[in-house]
Design an enzyme around this catalytic site. Structure first.
Site, PDB file in Angstrom:
ATOM      1  N   ASP A   7       0.890  -1.164   0.000  1.00  0.00           N
ATOM      2  CA  ASP A   7       0.000   0.000   0.000  1.00  0.00           C
ATOM      3  C   ASP A   7       0.928   1.213   0.000  1.00  0.00           C
ATOM      4  OD1 ASP A   7      -2.281   1.618   0.182  1.00  0.00           O
ATOM      5  OD2 ASP A   7      -2.171   1.636   2.366  1.00  0.00           O
ATOM      6  N   GLU A  68      -1.054  -1.222  -4.879  1.00  0.00           N
ATOM      7  CA  GLU A  68      -2.298  -0.479  -5.099  1.00  0.00           C
ATOM      8  C   GLU A  68      -2.093   0.508  -6.238  1.00  0.00           C
ATOM      9  OE1 GLU A  68      -5.177   0.908  -1.921  1.00  0.00           O
ATOM     10  OE2 GLU A  68      -4.247   2.796  -2.530  1.00  0.00           O
ATOM     11  N   ASP A 141      -2.798   1.184   6.888  1.00  0.00           N
ATOM     12  CA  ASP A 141      -1.885   0.909   5.764  1.00  0.00           C
ATOM     13  C   ASP A 141      -1.421  -0.550   5.784  1.00  0.00           C
ATOM     14  OD1 ASP A 141      -1.338   3.921   4.979  1.00  0.00           O
ATOM     15  OD2 ASP A 141      -1.044   3.750   7.139  1.00  0.00           O
TER      16      ASP A 141
END
Length: 171
Positions: A7, A68, A141
């Site tokens: 992430d 991501e 996160d």
């Protein structure tokens, strides 16, 4: 399959390593957050992230890195840092010959919770349940990185086969 989910973020970069395959139990191998100090210049922060991601790849030897996909946000500074961190993750994976797959936030949410509009609490709750953890991974996160890895395990293989078939048909 072992997946390193990332992430991306310049201040906080979530990382999660999950082993598993479709139809089998998932196992969390590692979860964490790489942090860089806001008072450092961007180049040094990116270098720190590069070193931390490199160490994670060397330690956990993933088959795939799931990152991501950066999407447009209202805060351009935030999206720039996210995009830069994402690029670092992809470069480090490529350096090691590890395939990279990008997943959108809504794709990850849908894979993990069944809804592409799930909030962070719902994602964290499902990640905790799917990985049979006794406590929820924090901060968000870290949970998001695990969700990326889970998403790739469940959806990434089909996407990769579909893309290969399309490329073969185009030749």
């Amino acid at each position: 399959m072992r997946v390193l989910g990332i992430d991306p973020g310049l201040t906080r970069c979530g990382v999660g390593v999950v082993d598993g395959s479709v139809g089998r139990a998932l196992t969390m191998i590692h979860v964490g957050v790489f942090r860089t100090p806001a008072d450092l210049d961007v180049a040094r922060r990116l270098h720190q992230l590069e070193q931390q991601i490199e160490a994670s790849i060397l330690e956990h030897r993933p088959d795939v890195v799931a990152v991501e996909r950066v999407f447009s946000q209202h805060n351009v500074r935030t999206v720039m840092g996210t995009a830069q961190a994402s690029g670092i993750a992809m470069v480090v994976a490529a350096r090691h010959g590890i395939p990279v797959q990008l997943h959108t936030p809504s794709e990850v949410k849908a894979a993990v919770t069944g809804s592409g509009r799930a909030d962070k609490a719902q994602v964290t709750q499902m990640v905790t349940r799917l990985l049979r953890l006794t406590t929820a991974p924090t901060p968000a996160d870290a949970a998001d990185a695990l969700a990326l890895a889970i998403c790739h395990i469940w959806r990434g293989g089909a996407q990769t086969r579909l893309q290969a078939a399309v490329e073969k048909a185009a030749r």
